[in-house]
Design a protein around this motif. Structure first.
Motif, mmCIF file in Angstrom:
data_model
loop_
_atom_site.group_PDB
_atom_site.id
_atom_site.type_symbol
_atom_site.label_atom_id
_atom_site.label_comp_id
_atom_site.label_asym_id
_atom_site.label_seq_id
_atom_site.Cartn_x
_atom_site.Cartn_y
_atom_site.Cartn_z
ATOM 1 N N GLU A 1 0.847 -1.194 0.000
ATOM 2 C CA GLU A 1 0.000 0.000 0.000
ATOM 3 C C GLU A 1 0.881 1.242 0.000
ATOM 4 O OE1 GLU A 1 -2.703 1.937 3.263
ATOM 5 O OE2 GLU A 1 -3.808 0.324 2.262
ATOM 6 N N ARG A 2 0.568 2.155 -0.912
ATOM 7 C CA ARG A 2 1.325 3.393 -1.032
ATOM 8 C C ARG A 2 0.403 4.534 -1.393
ATOM 9 N NH1 ARG A 2 6.151 3.014 1.345
ATOM 10 N NH2 ARG A 2 7.263 1.244 0.560
ATOM 11 N N LEU A 3 0.847 5.709 -1.078
ATOM 12 C CA LEU A 3 0.136 6.924 -1.424
ATOM 13 C C LEU A 3 0.703 7.447 -2.735
ATOM 14 C CD1 LEU A 3 -1.862 9.124 -0.354
ATOM 15 C CD2 LEU A 3 0.168 10.281 0.531
ATOM 16 N N GLY A 4 -0.156 7.867 -3.633
ATOM 17 C CA GLY A 4 0.269 8.500 -4.873
ATOM 18 C C GLY A 4 -0.425 9.833 -5.006
ATOM 19 N N CYS A 5 0.277 10.825 -5.536
ATOM 20 C CA CYS A 5 -0.302 12.156 -5.706
ATOM 21 C C CYS A 5 -0.064 12.639 -7.133
ATOM 22 C CB CYS A 5 0.313 13.135 -4.716
ATOM 23 S SG CYS A 5 0.017 12.675 -2.991
ATOM 24 N N ARG A 6 -0.912 13.521 -7.587
ATOM 25 C CA ARG A 6 -0.812 14.020 -8.965
ATOM 26 C C ARG A 6 0.486 14.768 -9.210
ATOM 27 N NH1 ARG A 6 -6.742 15.438 -11.266
ATOM 28 N NH2 ARG A 6 -7.826 13.736 -10.230
ATOM 29 N N ARG B 1 9.142 7.938 -15.373
ATOM 30 C CA ARG B 1 9.851 7.715 -14.108
ATOM 31 C C ARG B 1 10.871 8.820 -13.917
ATOM 32 N NH1 ARG B 1 11.626 2.023 -11.775
ATOM 33 N NH2 ARG B 1 9.622 1.032 -11.892
ATOM 34 N N THR B 2 11.064 9.167 -12.668
ATOM 35 C CA THR B 2 12.176 10.029 -12.291
ATOM 36 C C THR B 2 12.925 9.259 -11.218
ATOM 37 O OG1 THR B 2 10.954 11.144 -10.535
ATOM 38 C CG2 THR B 2 10.849 12.139 -12.736
ATOM 39 N N ILE B 3 13.984 9.814 -10.734
ATOM 40 C CA ILE B 3 14.696 9.132 -9.659
ATOM 41 C C ILE B 3 13.805 9.152 -8.428
ATOM 42 C CG2 ILE B 3 16.700 9.213 -8.138
ATOM 43 C CD1 ILE B 3 18.290 10.251 -10.512
ATOM 44 N N GLY B 4 13.361 7.973 -8.006
ATOM 45 C CA GLY B 4 12.556 7.843 -6.804
ATOM 46 C C GLY B 4 11.055 7.783 -7.008
ATOM 47 N N TYR B 5 10.546 8.234 -8.161
ATOM 48 C CA TYR B 5 9.101 8.268 -8.380
ATOM 49 C C TYR B 5 8.720 7.655 -9.723
ATOM 50 C CZ TYR B 5 8.666 11.403 -4.413
ATOM 51 O OH TYR B 5 8.685 11.930 -3.159
ATOM 52 N N VAL C 1 8.802 4.690 -6.197
ATOM 53 C CA VAL C 1 9.024 3.442 -6.925
ATOM 54 C C VAL C 1 9.053 2.252 -5.991
ATOM 55 C CG1 VAL C 1 10.156 4.482 -8.916
ATOM 56 C CG2 VAL C 1 11.527 3.766 -6.960
ATOM 57 N N THR C 2 9.268 2.469 -4.706
ATOM 58 C CA THR C 2 9.254 1.357 -3.755
ATOM 59 C C THR C 2 7.883 0.711 -3.684
ATOM 60 O OG1 THR C 2 8.798 2.902 -1.948
ATOM 61 C CG2 THR C 2 11.110 2.279 -2.314
ATOM 62 N N ALA C 3 6.841 1.390 -4.166
ATOM 63 C CA ALA C 3 5.498 0.793 -4.179
ATOM 64 C C ALA C 3 5.447 -0.392 -5.122
ATOM 65 C CB ALA C 3 4.462 1.834 -4.612
#
Length: 114
Positions: free
Chosen positions: A34-39, A86-90, A107-109
């Motif tokens: 489970e992860r949070l994603g934002c626009r 993708r960017t570094i981390g997202y 990206v850990t999601a």
């Protein structure tokens, strides 16, 4: 004239960042945890900064408002998504079932949980 070693390293890093952020073909992925994603990745970063600053009140306010407005959403384990940029981390993801908005998610999601 020999290039400055630091300049060469910075140029290589910039090329890596641009390659990671460049658009490519979307591919299907499954959310592992489970992860949070934002626009916008900026909202994710603000939430993380509040956690690191131990600002539970500010975090709760921003999280509730972002979820209520649709700025952010929770991705649940097993959710099928299309991974785009993708960017570094997202990673920017949309629901596989539809063509809704893109949500930036760590990206850990996508990594398999313990």
């Amino acid at each position: 004239m020999r290039p400055n070693a630091r300049f060469v390293k910075m140029a290589a890093l910039a090329a890596l960042v641009l390659a990671a952020a460049s658009p490519g073909a979307a591919r299907a992925e499954t959310i592992a945890r489970e992860r949070l994603g934002c626009r916008t990745a900026a909202v994710n970063e603000r939430l993380l900064a509040m956690v690191q600053a131990d600002d539970a009140e500010g975090y709760g306010r921003l999280l509730r408002g972002s979820l209520a407005s649709g700025e952010c959403k929770y991705w649940k384990p097993g959710d099928e998504v299309e991974l785009g940029n993708r960017t570094i981390g997202y990673a920017c993801m949309t629901a596989k079932a539809g063509s809704g908005p893109c949500f930036w998610t760590p990206v850990t999601a996508l990594e398999k949980g313990d």
